[in-house]
Design a protein around this motif. Structure first.
Motif, mmCIF file in Angstrom:
data_model
loop_
_atom_site.group_PDB
_atom_site.id
_atom_site.type_symbol
_atom_site.label_atom_id
_atom_site.label_comp_id
_atom_site.label_asym_id
_atom_site.label_seq_id
_atom_site.Cartn_x
_atom_site.Cartn_y
_atom_site.Cartn_z
ATOM 1 N N ASN A 56 18.984 -13.617 -0.150
ATOM 2 C CA ASN A 56 20.087 -12.656 -0.138
ATOM 3 C C ASN A 56 21.390 -13.395 -0.433
ATOM 4 N N GLN A 57 22.182 -12.876 -1.360
ATOM 5 C CA GLN A 57 23.435 -13.553 -1.702
ATOM 6 C C GLN A 57 24.397 -13.634 -0.522
ATOM 7 N N GLN A 58 24.165 -12.809 0.505
ATOM 8 C CA GLN A 58 25.025 -12.852 1.692
ATOM 9 C C GLN A 58 24.891 -14.168 2.460
ATOM 10 N N THR A 65 0.829 -1.196 0.000
ATOM 11 C CA THR A 65 0.000 0.000 0.000
ATOM 12 C C THR A 65 0.868 1.254 0.000
ATOM 13 N N ASP A 66 0.534 2.196 -0.887
ATOM 14 C CA ASP A 66 1.264 3.473 -0.974
ATOM 15 C C ASP A 66 2.744 3.274 -1.260
ATOM 16 N N GLY A 67 3.093 2.129 -1.840
ATOM 17 C CA GLY A 67 4.483 1.892 -2.220
ATOM 18 C C GLY A 67 5.432 1.725 -1.061
ATOM 19 N N ALA A 68 4.945 1.227 0.078
ATOM 20 C CA ALA A 68 5.773 1.162 1.280
ATOM 21 C C ALA A 68 6.793 0.026 1.265
ATOM 22 N N TYR A 69 6.450 -1.099 0.629
ATOM 23 C CA TYR A 69 7.292 -2.294 0.758
ATOM 24 C C TYR A 69 8.651 -2.149 0.084
ATOM 25 N N GLN A 70 8.675 -1.755 -1.170
ATOM 26 C CA GLN A 70 9.932 -1.737 -1.906
ATOM 27 C C GLN A 70 10.997 -0.808 -1.307
ATOM 28 N N PRO A 71 10.663 0.438 -0.955
ATOM 29 C CA PRO A 71 11.703 1.292 -0.363
ATOM 30 C C PRO A 71 12.281 0.717 0.924
ATOM 31 N N ALA A 72 11.413 0.141 1.756
ATOM 32 C CA ALA A 72 11.894 -0.448 3.010
ATOM 33 C C ALA A 72 12.783 -1.657 2.734
ATOM 34 N N LEU A 73 12.371 -2.493 1.780
ATOM 35 C CA LEU A 73 13.172 -3.658 1.415
ATOM 36 C C LEU A 73 14.519 -3.231 0.830
ATOM 37 N N ASP A 74 14.481 -2.252 -0.060
ATOM 38 C CA ASP A 74 15.720 -1.780 -0.681
ATOM 39 C C ASP A 74 16.701 -1.261 0.373
ATOM 40 N N GLN A 75 16.166 -0.511 1.320
ATOM 41 C CA GLN A 75 17.016 0.048 2.376
ATOM 42 C C GLN A 75 17.625 -1.064 3.220
ATOM 43 N N ALA A 76 16.822 -2.071 3.547
ATOM 44 C CA ALA A 76 17.305 -3.172 4.383
ATOM 45 C C ALA A 76 18.355 -4.011 3.648
ATOM 46 N N LEU A 77 18.146 -4.234 2.351
ATOM 47 C CA LEU A 77 19.134 -4.987 1.567
ATOM 48 C C LEU A 77 20.448 -4.216 1.468
ATOM 49 N N ALA A 78 20.351 -2.910 1.236
ATOM 50 C CA ALA A 78 21.552 -2.090 1.096
ATOM 51 C C ALA A 78 22.315 -1.974 2.408
ATOM 52 N N ALA A 79 21.584 -1.913 3.519
ATOM 53 C CA ALA A 79 22.224 -1.763 4.835
ATOM 54 C C ALA A 79 22.991 -3.021 5.236
ATOM 55 N N GLY A 80 22.472 -4.192 4.843
ATOM 56 C CA GLY A 80 23.137 -5.444 5.179
ATOM 57 C C GLY A 80 23.157 -5.706 6.675
ATOM 58 N N GLY A 81 24.077 -6.524 7.117
ATOM 59 C CA GLY A 81 24.192 -6.829 8.533
ATOM 60 C C GLY A 81 23.274 -7.944 8.971
ATOM 61 N N LYS A 82 23.254 -8.209 10.271
ATOM 62 C CA LYS A 82 22.517 -9.357 10.801
ATOM 63 C C LYS A 82 21.010 -9.223 10.668
ATOM 64 N N ASP A 83 20.508 -7.994 10.502
ATOM 65 C CA ASP A 83 19.065 -7.799 10.369
ATOM 66 C C ASP A 83 18.611 -7.713 8.925
ATOM 67 N N ALA A 84 19.509 -7.884 7.986
ATOM 68 C CA ALA A 84 19.150 -7.818 6.570
ATOM 69 C C ALA A 84 18.246 -8.993 6.197
ATOM 70 N N PRO A 85 17.376 -8.824 5.214
ATOM 71 C CA PRO A 85 16.534 -9.937 4.772
ATOM 72 C C PRO A 85 17.385 -11.097 4.252
ATOM 73 N N ASP A 86 17.085 -12.293 4.728
ATOM 74 C CA ASP A 86 17.738 -13.498 4.196
ATOM 75 C C ASP A 86 16.907 -14.082 3.055
ATOM 76 N N ILE A 87 15.587 -14.060 3.230
ATOM 77 C CA ILE A 87 14.637 -14.459 2.184
ATOM 78 C C ILE A 87 13.654 -13.314 2.026
#
Length: 470
Positions: free
Chosen positions: A339-341, A96-118
């Motif tokens: 995630n390739q990580q 809704t309102d385009g919320a998912y992709q920006p949040a996902l992109d930010q999390a993938l770019a940030a990396g680390g232990k909280d990054a999306p694995d799937i």
């Protein structure tokens, strides 16, 4: 999918990532089905745990999705894999309102232990993650040990593989198959064509749009509409075109897509439809036979039948059947990416691979594919059946549903999935499709000339996406 079922239900398991997080909605997918676990109010961070096989530390998998459909699958996975030394932490953010992709992109770019694995991506934007700007984050399935032979052995439809691949490397697969069929009223078919037999109706409505409109004239002569609105033919046209919206970096209007202007106007000028817009009350009314005129049929995958029409057809339940459409197409779908990580940690790589395999490639009777196809996610309860990624699973599953008068829908959807093409998508389809359909309706309503509608469309694409036309 474009996961169209999402329109009917809100999100229940949420990890709040930003103020943009909203309840699930829009022209998309719902999880209001008994395959999924019952929604419950949960803490902000939700972890689904399996008993550890030893005292070793659990492997935590961060799972991101835009509905609770895949997170609910983790519960069944743990139930059927009691020795799995894994826990899932799920993040659900609606599109809704385009919320998912920006949040996902930010999390993938940030990396680390909280990054999306799937993480999940639906058809409207999946190419961004499998082939486009964000594809570098996705692991190759082969690097997870999920090879091409497994894909072949499961009988995965080629369109789904093509969408999930970049340069021949598979990066994502779905659990559904969303090849489309023509879904029609049996009683109206008997009145117009003298039979409701799917094999006969298939030859009446196709192949090709000329045959379809010949049938529309016969249907109209009996006082019925062929379809509800022009959106009902758009998905079949869009996803059967030879090329997508972009060719060599420029906006390209495939001749089959441009023809939608003329076919839409033909529907309107001849009164072959009720001039509804999909996902509106008027469109739903036509499913129950309570619209302006009775409507002969709809185009769609199995999910349209089992998650949308099921709750809308009312007294027409059982008066429907499916047959092959005038042209092969698909509509929707959700792909799983890793995630390739995760490939840098053997334990996590194995855990991620095991779950993705169970969801997308396991053809046994204890795999997600079989549970999903047969509606048996909950033991002792008949849930919603669905067309799944594996044709092998569908061939040994019971696709009979009451809405279709007991017809086995898999007899139609297996070839429908095989006839779909996944080579005409771009990562900008969600935006461009909306602009296109708006201008087509401006033209058919008489508000603009054909040339003006095309010119406006091209200018809007340039203004919003900085994409020049050919």
């Amino acid at each position: 999918m474009k996961s169209m079922k999402r329109v009917l239900v809100g999100i229940s398991t949420l990890l709040v990532m930003s103020s943009a997080l909203a309840a699930c909605g829009g022209n998309s997918n719902s999880n209001s089905n008994s395959n999924a676990s019952s929604p419950t109010t949960a803490p902000a961070a939700n972890a689904t745990e399996a008993p550890a096989k030893s005292n070793g530390e659990k492997v935590t998998i961060n799972l991101w999705s835009f509905t609770d459909e895949i997170p609910n699958m983790t519960k069944k996975y743990i139930e059927t894999h009691p020795d799995a030394n894994v826990e899932f932490k799920t993040t659900v953010i609606a599109t809704t309102d385009g919320a998912y992709q920006p949040a996902l992109d930010q999390a993938l770019a940030a990396g680390g232990k909280d990054a999306p694995d799937i993480y999940a991506a639906e058809s409207a934007f999946v190419l961004k993650y499998t082939q486009g700007d964000a594809s570098s984050y996705a692991a190759n399935y082969a690097d997870l040990g999920l090879d091409d032979q497994m894909v072949k052995d499961a009988g995965i439809a080629q369109y789904s593989v093509d969408i999930g691949s970049k340069d021949g490397q598979l990066k994502g697969l779905g659990y559904q198959a969303t090849g489309g069929a023509f879904i029609y009223r049996r009683s109206l078919a008997k009145d117009v064509f003298g039979t409701d037999d799917p094999a006969t109706i298939k030859t009446e409505i196709g192949p090709g749009w000329d045959k379809f409109f010949e049938a529309a004239a016969k249907v109209k002569a009996k006082g019925y509409g062929m379809v509800s609105g022009d959106g009902d033919i758009w998905h079949a046209i869009e996803n059967s075109s030879d090329t997508g919206w972009l060719v060599d970096g420029k906006l390209h209007i495939d001749p089959k897509r441009e023809e939608f202007l003329d076919l839409s106007k033909k529907l309107k000028d001849n009164g072959y439809y009720n001039d509804t817009t999909d996902w509106t009350e008027a469109w739903f009314a036509d499913m129950s036979g309570s619209g302006a005129q009775p409507v002969f049929g709809f185009f769609g995958p199995a999910w349209l039948i089992n998650y949308t029409m099921k709750d809308q057809v009312k007294d027409t339940s059982g008066d429907w059947a499916v047959t092959e459409p005038p042209t092969g197409f698909f509509w929707g779908g959700t792909w799983l990416l890793a995630n390739q990580q995760v490939t840098k940690d053997d334990a996590k790589k194995q855990a991620v691979a095991d779950f993705i395999k169970w969801v997308t490639l396991d053809t046994s009777e204890t795999g997600l594919q079989y549970y999903w196809a047969n509606g048996t996610m909950k033991e002792g309860e008949q849930g919603t059946k669905d067309s799944v990624a594996s044709s092998v699973v569908m061939s040994k599953s019971n696709g009979e549903v009451p809405l279709l008068g007991g017809q086995n829908m898999f007899d139609v959807f297996v070839p429908a999935n095989a006839n779909a093409s996944g080579k005409n998508l771009t990562q900008y389809d969600e935006t461009i499709n909306k602009l296109w359909r708006d201008q087509v309706r401006e033209y058919t309503a008489g508000n603009k000339s054909r040339d003006k509608a095309l010119a406006t469309f091209k200018q809007q694409v340039k203004d919003q996406l900085n994409i020049e036309s050919e």
